[in-house]
Design a protein around this motif. Structure first.
Motif, PDB file in Angstrom:
ATOM      1  N   THR A 137       6.761  10.943  -4.826  1.00 36.34           N
ATOM      2  CA  THR A 137       5.432  11.081  -5.284  1.00 36.34           C
ATOM      3  C   THR A 137       4.851  12.374  -3.858  1.00 36.34           C
ATOM      4  N   THR A 138       3.353  12.516  -4.208  1.00 41.89           N
ATOM      5  CA  THR A 138       3.512  12.880  -2.858  1.00 41.89           C
ATOM      6  C   THR A 138       1.243  12.748  -2.253  1.00 41.89           C
ATOM      7  N   LEU A 139       1.209  12.724  -1.266  1.00 41.36           N
ATOM      8  CA  LEU A 139       0.300  12.228  -1.376  1.00 41.36           C
ATOM      9  C   LEU A 139      -1.350  12.441  -1.361  1.00 41.36           C
ATOM     10  N   GLU A 140      -1.172  13.871  -1.771  1.00 43.34           N
ATOM     11  CA  GLU A 140      -1.773  14.969  -2.633  1.00 43.34           C
ATOM     12  C   GLU A 140      -1.668  13.701  -4.429  1.00 43.34           C
ATOM     13  N   ARG A 141      -0.776  13.077  -4.695  1.00 47.51           N
ATOM     14  CA  ARG A 141      -0.426  13.153  -5.897  1.00 47.51           C
ATOM     15  C   ARG A 141      -0.847  11.951  -5.857  1.00 47.51           C
ATOM     16  N   LEU A 142      -0.810  11.046  -5.040  1.00 47.50           N
ATOM     17  CA  LEU A 142      -1.450   9.685  -5.314  1.00 47.50           C
ATOM     18  C   LEU A 142      -1.989   9.150  -5.364  1.00 47.50           C
ATOM     19  N   ALA A 143      -3.378  10.017  -4.192  1.00 42.82           N
ATOM     20  CA  ALA A 143      -4.645  10.571  -4.110  1.00 42.82           C
ATOM     21  C   ALA A 143      -5.313  10.651  -5.095  1.00 42.82           C
ATOM     22  N   ALA A 144      -4.744  11.419  -5.886  1.00 39.38           N
ATOM     23  CA  ALA A 144      -5.180  12.067  -7.551  1.00 39.38           C
ATOM     24  C   ALA A 144      -6.036  10.846  -8.500  1.00 39.38           C
ATOM     25  N   ASP A 145      -5.092   9.566  -8.433  1.00 34.71           N
ATOM     26  CA  ASP A 145      -5.642   9.028  -9.036  1.00 34.71           C
ATOM     27  C   ASP A 145      -5.490   7.353  -8.744  1.00 34.71           C
ATOM     28  N   HIS A 146      -5.726   7.138  -7.416  1.00 33.17           N
ATOM     29  CA  HIS A 146      -5.837   6.440  -6.831  1.00 33.17           C
ATOM     30  C   HIS A 146      -6.326   6.211  -5.533  1.00 33.17           C
ATOM     31  N   HIS A 147      -7.565   5.332  -5.639  1.00 35.01           N
ATOM     32  CA  HIS A 147      -8.600   4.916  -4.311  1.00 35.01           C
ATOM     33  C   HIS A 147      -8.139   3.447  -3.873  1.00 35.01           C
ATOM     34  N   ASN A 148      -8.823   3.884  -2.064  1.00 39.47           N
ATOM     35  CA  ASN A 148      -7.989   2.583  -1.297  1.00 39.47           C
ATOM     36  C   ASN A 148      -9.812   1.510  -1.857  1.00 39.47           C
ATOM     37  N   ARG A 149      -9.011   0.455  -1.475  1.00 42.63           N
ATOM     38  CA  ARG A 149     -10.436  -0.410  -1.810  1.00 42.63           C
ATOM     39  C   ARG A 149     -10.711  -1.206  -0.004  1.00 42.63           C
ATOM     40  N   LEU A 150     -11.356  -0.939   0.972  1.00 40.45           N
ATOM     41  CA  LEU A 150     -11.957  -1.594   1.729  1.00 40.45           C
ATOM     42  C   LEU A 150     -12.978  -3.753   2.190  1.00 40.45           C
ATOM     43  N   GLY A 171      -9.377  -5.924   5.343  1.00 40.77           N
ATOM     44  CA  GLY A 171      -8.430  -5.532   4.687  1.00 40.77           C
ATOM     45  C   GLY A 171      -8.099  -4.324   3.852  1.00 40.77           C
ATOM     46  N   ILE A 172      -7.434  -3.244   3.809  1.00 37.12           N
ATOM     47  CA  ILE A 172      -7.456  -2.274   3.002  1.00 37.12           C
ATOM     48  C   ILE A 172      -6.254  -2.438   2.389  1.00 37.12           C
ATOM     49  N   GLY A 173      -6.284  -1.753   1.354  1.00 33.55           N
ATOM     50  CA  GLY A 173      -5.222  -1.834   0.175  1.00 33.55           C
ATOM     51  C   GLY A 173      -6.092  -0.679  -1.473  1.00 33.55           C
ATOM     52  N   SER A 174      -4.813   0.024  -2.401  1.00 35.15           N
ATOM     53  CA  SER A 174      -5.176   0.835  -2.985  1.00 35.15           C
ATOM     54  C   SER A 174      -5.276  -0.054  -4.404  1.00 35.15           C
ATOM     55  N   GLU A 175      -6.045   1.083  -5.484  1.00 35.91           N
ATOM     56  CA  GLU A 175      -6.069   0.299  -6.658  1.00 35.91           C
ATOM     57  C   GLU A 175      -5.995   1.989  -7.170  1.00 35.91           C
ATOM     58  N   SER A 207       0.797   3.132   1.841  1.00 37.31           N
ATOM     59  CA  SER A 207       1.231   5.199   1.217  1.00 37.31           C
ATOM     60  C   SER A 207      -0.406   5.786   1.474  1.00 37.31           C
ATOM     61  N   LEU A 208      -1.869   5.335   0.244  1.00 38.22           N
ATOM     62  CA  LEU A 208      -2.570   6.063   0.586  1.00 38.22           C
ATOM     63  C   LEU A 208      -3.138   6.340   1.561  1.00 38.22           C
ATOM     64  N   LEU A 209      -3.881   7.428   2.255  1.00 39.01           N
ATOM     65  CA  LEU A 209      -5.034   7.207   3.090  1.00 39.01           C
ATOM     66  C   LEU A 209      -5.849   9.169   2.560  1.00 39.01           C
ATOM     67  N   ASP A 210      -7.244   9.181   2.343  1.00 40.90           N
ATOM     68  CA  ASP A 210      -7.757   9.663   1.721  1.00 40.90           C
ATOM     69  C   ASP A 210      -9.053   9.627   3.025  1.00 40.90           C
ATOM     70  N   GLN A 211      -9.232  10.823   2.307  1.00 37.66           N
ATOM     71  CA  GLN A 211     -10.824  10.748   2.740  1.00 37.66           C
ATOM     72  C   GLN A 211     -12.229   9.985   3.229  1.00 37.66           C
ATOM     73  N   LYS A 212     -12.264   9.427   2.265  1.00 38.05           N
ATOM     74  CA  LYS A 212     -12.943   8.454   2.014  1.00 38.05           C
ATOM     75  C   LYS A 212     -12.595   7.575   2.866  1.00 38.05           C
ATOM     76  N   THR A 213     -11.384   6.785   3.023  1.00 40.41           N
ATOM     77  CA  THR A 213     -10.817   6.168   3.859  1.00 40.41           C
ATOM     78  C   THR A 213     -10.456   6.168   5.172  1.00 40.41           C
ATOM     79  N   ILE A 214     -10.595   7.510   5.219  1.00 42.01           N
ATOM     80  CA  ILE A 214     -10.574   7.585   6.979  1.00 42.01           C
ATOM     81  C   ILE A 214     -11.932   7.630   7.897  1.00 42.01           C
ATOM     82  N   ALA A 215     -12.597   7.934   6.569  1.00 40.61           N
ATOM     83  CA  ALA A 215     -14.092   7.770   7.067  1.00 40.61           C
ATOM     84  C   ALA A 215     -14.835   6.351   7.187  1.00 40.61           C
TER      85      ALA A 215
END
Ligand code: ZN
Ligand code: ZN
Length: 273
Positions: A41-54, A63-67, A92-100
Motif C-alpha cells: 500500500t502507500t501512505l496515501e491509501r492507508l490514510a484513506a481508510d485508517h486513522h490514528n488514536r492517541l 500511545g499512538i496506534g492506528s485504527e 506506518s500511518l502519519l496523517d495531518q491530524k496526528t501531526i497536529a
C-alpha cells in the motif's frame, strides 16, 4: 515514484517506480508472507481508510496506534520529557491530524525503535518533525528506506537526554533495544520494550522469542544476555509494544520470574517435558 508500504509488516520502502520484488522483513523466518501473497500500500491509501488514536498509557506517555489495526498492530509511545519528547517505536500511518496532535504535545526531538518490525514509516515521522532516529547498528541490514536522519549506534547502551538510556538486549533481533525511563512510574523507573521483552496476556509475566508468529524460542544464552543488560536499571513498570500490554508493578521481578519459568520450559530435563 512512490514509497511502498508492506501490508503485512508495515515497513515503508525507498521510493521506486514499481513495487519492490519482495519484503525481506516478511521473507525472514521471524515474519511471514500473508496467505494471499505479498501486498503493498502507500501512505496515501492507508490514510484513506485508517486513522490514528492517541491516548495516554501513563502520565507523560502518549500511545499512538492506528485504527482499524494495521500490519503488526503495535502502538508507538510519545514519551514527554523536559529535555524534549522521544518517540519510542513507530507506526506506518502519519496523517495531518496526528501531526497536529503530536505538535500540540510538544513534537518529537528524536525517535528510537526497538527492532525492525517497528521501523514502519520512521523516515516520514523524522522528516515531518525534524528529528533524528536512533537505531542499533546490528540491525542496519533491515532498514528499507535509508536516510541521513538515521544515527546507528553501537555497543550495549546509549545515553540520551534526561537520563534516558537505550540498551541493546539482542534476542528477538541482534540489535533489539529497550529504553530505560528513570522518571517513569512516578520516578521509580519504567522500561519500554516493544517485543524485545514482550508483555504476555498474564500481565504479571513477560516472554522472549526469536519469532512470535512462527513460535521460535530463544536459547538460554540469549535470555541470560537480556537479564544482564537490564540488570543495572531500576524499573517498576514495563510498557510493551501494544495497547495496555504493560506490567503495572514489580516489573523487574516479573522479568526475573518469567526468565526462570522460560528457562525451565526450554531445558531438556525441564518440568514441562
Ligand atoms: Zn513486510
Ligand atoms: Zn518483532
Amino acid at each position: 515514484m512512490y514509497n511502498c508500504i508492506c501490508v503485512q509488516c508495515g515497513t515503508q520502502f525507498a521510493e521506486s517506480a514499481q513495487p519492490p520484488p519482495s519484503c525481506p522483513i516478511c521473507e525472514d523466518e521471524r515474519q511471514f508472507v500473508r496467505l494471499d501473497g505479498q501486498q503493498w500500500t502507500t501512505l496515501e491509501r492507508l490514510a484513506a481508510d485508517h486513522h490514528n488514536r492517541l491516548e495516554d498509557e501513563a502520565p507523560q506517555l502518549l500511545g499512538i496506534g492506528s485504527e482499524p489495526e494495521f500490519a503488526i498492530g503495535q502502538r508507538a509511545l510519545l514519551l514527554q520529557s523536559p529535555g524534549g519528547n522521544l518517540l519510542w517505536d513507530c507506526i506506518s500511518l502519519l496523517d495531518q491530524k496526528t501531526i497536529a496532535e503530536v505538535k500540540e504535545s510538544g513534537g518529537i526531538r528524536a525517535i528510537a525503535i526497538s527492532h525492525p518490525h517497528f521501523y514502519s514509516s520512521m523516515i516520514e515521522w523524522a522528516e515531518r518533525f525534524d528529528s533524528q532516529i536512533f537505531l542499533h547498528a546490528a540491525d542496519r541490514q533491515w532498514v528499507m528506506r535509508k536516510s541521513p536522519r538515521i544515527q546507528f549506534w553501537e555497543g550495549t547502551t546509549l545515553s540520551l537526554w534526561d537520563d534516558l538510556t537505550l540498551a541493546n538486549c539482542g534476542g528477538h533481533f541482534e540489535g533489539g533495544t529497550v529504553l530505560h525511563w528513570p522518571a517513569g512510574a512516578s520516578g521509580t523507573g519504567a522500561l519500554l520494550t516493544g517485543d524485545i521483552i514482550t508483555v504476555v496476556q498474564d500481565r504479571r509475566y513477560v516472554s522472549f522469542m526469536r519469532s512470535y508468529p512462527n513460535l521460535i524460542p530463544l536459547g538460554p544464552a540469549a535470555i541470560q544476555r537480556i537479564l544482564e543488560t537490564i540488570e543495572p536499571f531500576p524499573f517498576e513498570q514495563i510498557y510493551g509494544g501494544w495497547w495496555k500490554a504493560n506490567v503495572s508493578s514489580d516489573a523487574k521481578a516479573a522479568v526475573t520470574r518469567s526468565a526462570e519459568r522460560y528457562l525451565r520450559a526450554i531445558a531438556s530435563a525441564g518440568n514441562y517435558g
